[in-house]
Scaffold this motif. Structure first.
Motif, short mmCIF file in Angstrom:
data_model
loop_
_atom_site.label_atom_id
_atom_site.label_comp_id
_atom_site.label_asym_id
_atom_site.label_seq_id
_atom_site.Cartn_x
_atom_site.Cartn_y
_atom_site.Cartn_z
N CYS A 72 0.86 -1.19 0.00
CA CYS A 72 0.00 0.00 0.00
C CYS A 72 0.89 1.24 0.00
N CYS A 77 -1.82 3.06 -4.33
CA CYS A 77 -3.06 3.64 -3.81
C CYS A 77 -2.93 5.16 -3.67
N ALA A 106 -3.55 6.60 0.17
CA ALA A 106 -3.98 5.76 1.29
C ALA A 106 -2.95 5.76 2.43
N HIS A 156 -10.53 0.14 3.37
CA HIS A 156 -9.47 0.14 2.35
C HIS A 156 -8.77 -1.23 2.27
N HIS A 161 -6.79 -4.69 -0.57
CA HIS A 161 -5.64 -5.53 -0.19
C HIS A 161 -6.08 -6.90 0.31
ZN LIG Z 1 -3.69 0.62 -0.29
#
Ligand SMILES: [Zn+2]
Length: 215
Positions: A72, A77, A106, A156, A161
Motif C-alpha cells: 500500500c 493507492c 492511502a 481500504h 488488499h
Molecule cells: Zn492501499
C-alpha cells in the motif's frame, strides 16, 4: 502484455460483495462471545470503557495495516478509496479555519489519522490516565469521529488488499478484528449504517452472527 497487467491490477482492486460475504463466514461462531466481551462491565465508567477500546482498536488496526504497508504505497493507492465508489478525504477537525478536506494517498491518510489519534492519546485533558480525572464533555463525540475514521482503514484493506491479506494468512485475524469493532460500535451506537459504506453487507452479516444461538 501491458494490457494484461492492467487487467490484473483492476481485478485486484475491485472486490465484489460475494467475496466479502464468504470472507465473513470464516469467523462464524465467534460472534456471540465477542458481543458479550464488548458490554460495559458492571460499575465501569462508560468513558473509561470507550477509551480502553479506542486504544485497543488503534493498536489492532496499526498492526494489521502494518502487515501490508509494502503493498500500500502512494503509487499503488494514490487516493484513500474503498472500491471506486468511496473516497475518504482528510480533514483535521481541530483546524476549523476554512481548511478544506483534501485528497490523500492511502498511506498518507492512514499516517495522518494515526498521528491525529496519537495526539489525543497523549493529551491528559482528553484521555486522562489518572484515576478520578474526568473526561472532557465532548469525549463521546470525539470517540464517534475516531471510530468512523478508523473504520475506513478496514474498508481500504478489505476492498484493495484482500488478496495480500489472504496470502499472508491474516484473513481470520482481520475478520475477527472487524467483527469486534462493529459489535463494539453497535453496543454503544457509535456508527450508522452509511458509515460502513462498501462493507455494509459484510457488517450486517457479522451483526446477524452475533445473536446468541437459538436452542
Ligand atoms: Zn492501499
Amino acid at each position: 502484455m501491458q494490457q494484461q497487467q492492467q487487467q490484473q491490477q483492476q481485478q485486484q482492486q475491485v472486490t465484489n460483495h460475494r467475496e466479502i460475504r464468504s470472507y465473513a463466514e470464516q469467523t462464524l461462531g465467534s460472534g456471540s462471545s465477542l458481543a458479550k466481551a464488548v458490554k460495559l462491565p458492571n460499575g465501569e465508567d462508560v468513558n473509561e470503557w470507550l477509551a480502553v477500546y479506542i486504544v485497543d482498536f488503534y493498536n489492532q488496526i496499526n498492526m494489521l495495516y502494518g502487515t501490508i504497508t509494502e503493498f500500500c504505497s502512494p503509487t499503488t493507492c494514490p487516493r484513500m478509496i474503498a472500491t471506486q465508489e468511496y473516497e475518504y478525504l482528510w480533514q483535521d477537525p481541530m483546524h476549523r479555519n476554512g481548511k478544506q478536506p483534501v485528497s490523500m494517498s492511502a498511506p498518507g491518510y492512514v499516517e495522518a489519522l494515526m498521528e491525529w489519534i496519537q495526539g489525543f492519546l497523549d493529551d491528559e485533558t482528553i484521555f486522562p490516565t489518572k484515576m478520578g480525572v474526568p473526561f472532557p464533555k465532548q469525549f463521546p463525540v470525539l470517540v464517534k469521529t475516531i471510530m468512523k475514521r478508523l473504520f475506513r482503514v478496514y474498508a481500504h484493506m478489505y476492498c484493495h488488499h484482500f488478496d495480500e491479506i489472504n496470502e499472508l494468512g491474516l484473513q481470520t485475524h482481520l475478520n475477527t478484528s472487524l467483527k469486534h469493532f462493529v459489535l463494539f460500535c453497535k453496543e454503544f451506537d457509535l456508527l450508522s449504517r452509511k458509515d460502513y459504506g462498501p462493507l455494509d453487507e459484510l457488517v450486517d452479516r457479522m451483526l446477524e452472527d452475533s445473536h446468541p444461538a437459538k436452542a
